[in-house]
Scaffold this motif. Structure first.
Motif, mmCIF file in Angstrom:
data_model
loop_
_atom_site.group_PDB
_atom_site.id
_atom_site.type_symbol
_atom_site.label_atom_id
_atom_site.label_comp_id
_atom_site.label_asym_id
_atom_site.label_seq_id
_atom_site.Cartn_x
_atom_site.Cartn_y
_atom_site.Cartn_z
ATOM 1 N N MET A 151 18.301 11.571 4.585
ATOM 2 C CA MET A 151 17.219 12.279 3.897
ATOM 3 C C MET A 151 16.058 12.510 4.881
ATOM 4 N N CYS A 152 15.381 11.427 5.290
ATOM 5 C CA CYS A 152 14.317 11.588 6.288
ATOM 6 C C CYS A 152 14.919 11.302 7.653
ATOM 7 N N HIS A 153 15.289 12.357 8.345
ATOM 8 C CA HIS A 153 15.967 12.143 9.628
ATOM 9 C C HIS A 153 15.022 11.596 10.686
ATOM 10 N N THR A 192 0.820 -1.211 0.000
ATOM 11 C CA THR A 192 0.000 0.000 0.000
ATOM 12 C C THR A 192 0.857 1.266 0.000
ATOM 13 N N ARG A 193 2.158 1.134 0.208
ATOM 14 C CA ARG A 193 2.974 2.339 0.379
ATOM 15 C C ARG A 193 3.647 2.799 -0.922
ATOM 16 N N ARG A 194 3.497 2.109 -1.983
ATOM 17 C CA ARG A 194 4.087 2.468 -3.283
ATOM 18 C C ARG A 194 5.613 2.592 -3.219
ATOM 19 N N LEU A 213 0.742 13.172 -0.381
ATOM 20 C CA LEU A 213 2.202 13.246 -0.375
ATOM 21 C C LEU A 213 2.852 12.064 0.348
ATOM 22 N N HIS A 214 2.054 11.067 0.691
ATOM 23 C CA HIS A 214 2.649 9.812 1.170
ATOM 24 C C HIS A 214 2.869 8.927 -0.054
ATOM 25 N N SER A 215 1.770 8.565 -0.700
ATOM 26 C CA SER A 215 1.843 7.615 -1.821
ATOM 27 C C SER A 215 1.964 8.332 -3.164
HETATM 28 FE FE1 CFM Z 1 10.157 9.710 6.709
HETATM 29 FE FE2 CFM Z 1 8.823 8.670 4.856
HETATM 30 FE FE3 CFM Z 1 8.087 10.834 6.186
HETATM 31 FE FE4 CFM Z 1 8.123 8.462 7.467
HETATM 32 FE FE5 CFM Z 1 5.654 7.754 6.667
HETATM 33 FE FE6 CFM Z 1 6.326 7.918 4.065
HETATM 34 FE FE7 CFM Z 1 5.674 10.075 5.439
HETATM 35 MO MO1 CFM Z 1 3.891 8.269 4.862
HETATM 36 S S1 CFM Z 1 9.710 7.590 6.481
HETATM 37 S S2 CFM Z 1 8.681 10.400 8.158
HETATM 38 S S3 CFM Z 1 6.663 7.112 8.436
HETATM 39 S S4 CFM Z 1 9.597 10.618 4.789
HETATM 40 S S5 CFM Z 1 5.222 6.428 5.076
HETATM 41 S S6 CFM Z 1 8.216 7.626 3.054
HETATM 42 S S7 CFM Z 1 5.184 9.533 3.467
HETATM 43 S S8 CFM Z 1 4.287 9.305 6.844
HETATM 44 S S9 CFM Z 1 6.513 12.143 5.767
#
Ligand code: CFM
Length: 545
Positions: A274-276, A98-100, A494-496
């Motif tokens: 990237m995503c800290h 579901t997360r693409r 902006l998640h999927s």
């Molecule tokens: Fe990091 Fe993410 Fe995000 Fe994340 Fe997420 Fe995601 Fe997200 Mo959905 S790891 S914190 S837990 S960038 S799944 S790829 S899009 S909430 S902003």
């Protein structure tokens, strides 16, 4: 749109905050008030926000659970490890594709992503215990696929009945001999959100996989790309750019990753985060144990991509790489600029709201800014104070019972494998030039004064915000998508990424410009009548009113 503009002028941020809180019982309003802030960052007084705390019961939160953060987010995008969910079938089914997060199975073709693995717990397992069933499932997976690793994820009932998944994993690892088996105590209720699951996953990945393969990898300028999950192919685009620059990615945590990438991560010379929010724990632990410095990067937005590439080149300090990076930027940018200039007249002055996860609500503001768009309000679902205010606040974070619940690993320098990548003098020379290690800014200092920053936004507040401020686009997830569209406002996941992407890197920026231009200028939304437009007198009261 005339009404929208009028409303923007009419409403002061303080009034909007008051409006959002008005319907809540006094106790709830008091709590929420600390999570809804009017940004004052430009006056150099970043306010303190309350974040990473429990959602108030009864509120329809946008958050996910701890299991989602561990199984879905961190381990989900790895292709050659079998992720076995110990629990009722729903937990596995709803975390299945579901997360693409996209995968390229490569030459070896090993890819278990298309499968949904579960022990399918039943009532009898809850009553009599599920350990035997789990051991049997691990054996079955091994017999069928012979994977390099099998990881086990605990769901809520597993913690409640006390199945010892770690002992089962250890026993099976010994029995099988050539398959790494380990488990995550990531029961959904373990933390206040998916953030706890990230931390649990970081700990176990670091303990059970990183450092397993000491073979030297070929290539120059070796990096780890941490916190990039290849949603909609973002990771593919970043890989393309890095390859073009001559930078070698030893591992990606964890978009399109393999077991060997985790096992070899300690052989890289720099970790780029990237995503800290989801992965800073591993970055820190790799630095302490193996001596790999880490820096913050961001490949969302053309400008941020350029900045990140230059930062990597500056770290390695090799003129050959610096020149190569500049050549790639010069080659890629004309196409980006052409599309940007095309959309700018139509997108400039439009407004956005972003309520996403733990880092995108911040990162994507760069892309909107490139299009001349302003972010009126933004917030995270589960981020911590450092994501709002900046990493420097970490020493001041309150450790409450919920965060104490998540183990902090004690890590020391590896007696044989710790190797400083740069001398102290080299590091200092970089820092003196303004190079920053181990640091990231928060969302608040980057946003305009007076904008509304809201933590753990809920369904009710989302609708109220849209009603009052009428943004030109609202960005969040699938749970918000249709309720926002029904209000006559375009909504972008902006998640999927809905069915779009990639949005990272240069090609991603082009895709994003086009997509947002299409959304904010579509006529179709103006034909929608929101409930308050059709019957403005529509009202209701709560029982406590
Ligand atoms: Fe990091 Fe993410 Fe995000 Fe994340 Fe997420 Fe995601 Fe997200 Mo959905 S790891 S914190 S837990 S960038 S799944 S790829 S899009 S909430 S902003």
């Amino acid at each position: 749109m005339a009404t929208a503009k009028k409303k923007l002028v009419q409403w002061e941020p303080t009034d909007i905050k008051k409006e959002l809180l008005k319907k809540y019982p006094a106790k709830v309003a008091r709590k929420r008030a600390k999570q809804i802030l009017i940004n004052e960052a430009l006056e150099n007084t970043t306010p303190e926000i309350t974040a990473n705390v429990r959602t108030i019961p009864g509120i329809i939160t946008m958050r996910g659970c701890t299991y989602a953060g561990c199984k879905g987010v961190i381990m989900g995008p790895t292709r050659d490890i079998v992720n076995l969910v110990h629990g009722p079938i729903g937990c596995s089914f709803y975390a299945w594709l579901t997360r693409r997060n996209q995968t390229d199975a490569g030459v070896d073709g090993e890819n278990y992503m298309t499968y949904c693995f579960s022990t399918d717990m039943q009532d009898s397992d809850i009553i009599f215990g599920g350990e035997k069933k789990l051991a049997a499932a691990i054996q079955e997976v091994y017999d069928l696929f012979h994977p390099k690793a099998i990881t086990v994820f605990a769901t809520c009932p597993v913690g409640l009945i006390g199945d010892d998944i770690h002992t089962v994993a250890r026993t099976m690892k010994e029995k099988l001999g050539d398959c790494n088996v380990f488990a995550f105590s990531c029961e959904g209720y373990k933390g206040v959100s998916q953030s706890a699951g990230h931390h649990i996953a970081n700990n176990q990945v670091f303990t059970h996989m990183v450092g397993e393969n000491n073979e030297e990898k070929p290539g120059e300028y070796k990096i780890n790309l941490l916190g990039e999950y290849n949603i909609g192919g973002d990771g593919f685009e970043i890989d393309r750019i890095l390859r073009k620059c001559g930078i070698t990615t030893i591992s990606t945590f964890s978009g399109n990753s393999t077991y060997d990438q985790f096992a070899s991560a300690h052989m890289a010379d720099l970790s780029c985060v990237m995503c800290h929010r989801s992965i800073n724990y591993v970055a820190d632990m790799m630095e302490t144990k193996y001596g790999i410095p880490w820096i913050k990067v961001n490949f969302i937005g053309a400008k941020s991509t350029i900045k990140s590439l230059r930062k990597i080149a500056e770290y390695f300090g090799d003129q050959k790489l610096i020149d190569r990076v500049e050549a790639v930027i010069a080659e890629e940018m004309p196409a980006v600029d052409a599309v940007r200039e095309d959309v700018l007249p139509r997108t400039t002055g439009k407004t956005a709201m972003l309520f996403v996860g733990g880092s995108r609500a911040h990162h994507y503001q760069d892309l909107f800014a490139e299009m001349g768009m302003k972010t009126l309000s933004a917030g995270y679902e589960f981020a911590h104070r450092d994501d709002y205010e900046g990493r420097h606040v970490i020493p001041n974070l309150k450790v409450d019972a919920d965060s104490r619940n998540i183990e902090e690993l004690e890590v020391e320098a590896d007696p044989e494998r710790f190797k400083p990548r740069k001398t102290d003098a080299e590091l200092k020379a970089l820092e003196d030039k303004g190079f920053k290690f181990k640091e990231y800014d928060g969302i608040m200092p980057d946003m305009e004064a007076g904008s509304l920053i809201i933590d753990d936004l809920n369904q009710y507040e989302a609708e109220k915000l849209v009603e009052l401020m009428k943004p030109d686009i609202f960005c969040a997830g699938i749970k918000e998508k249709f309720s926002i569209q029904k209000l006559g406002v375009p909504m972008k996941q902006l998640h999927s990424y809905d069915s779009g992407g990639p949005y990272a890197g240069f090609k991603g920026a082009i895709n994003f410009y086009k997509e947002i231009d299409r959304l904010v200028n579509s006529k179709v939304w103006s034909y929608m009548k929101a409930p308050w437009q059709e019957s403005p007198e529509l009202s209701a009261t709560y029982v406590w009113e």
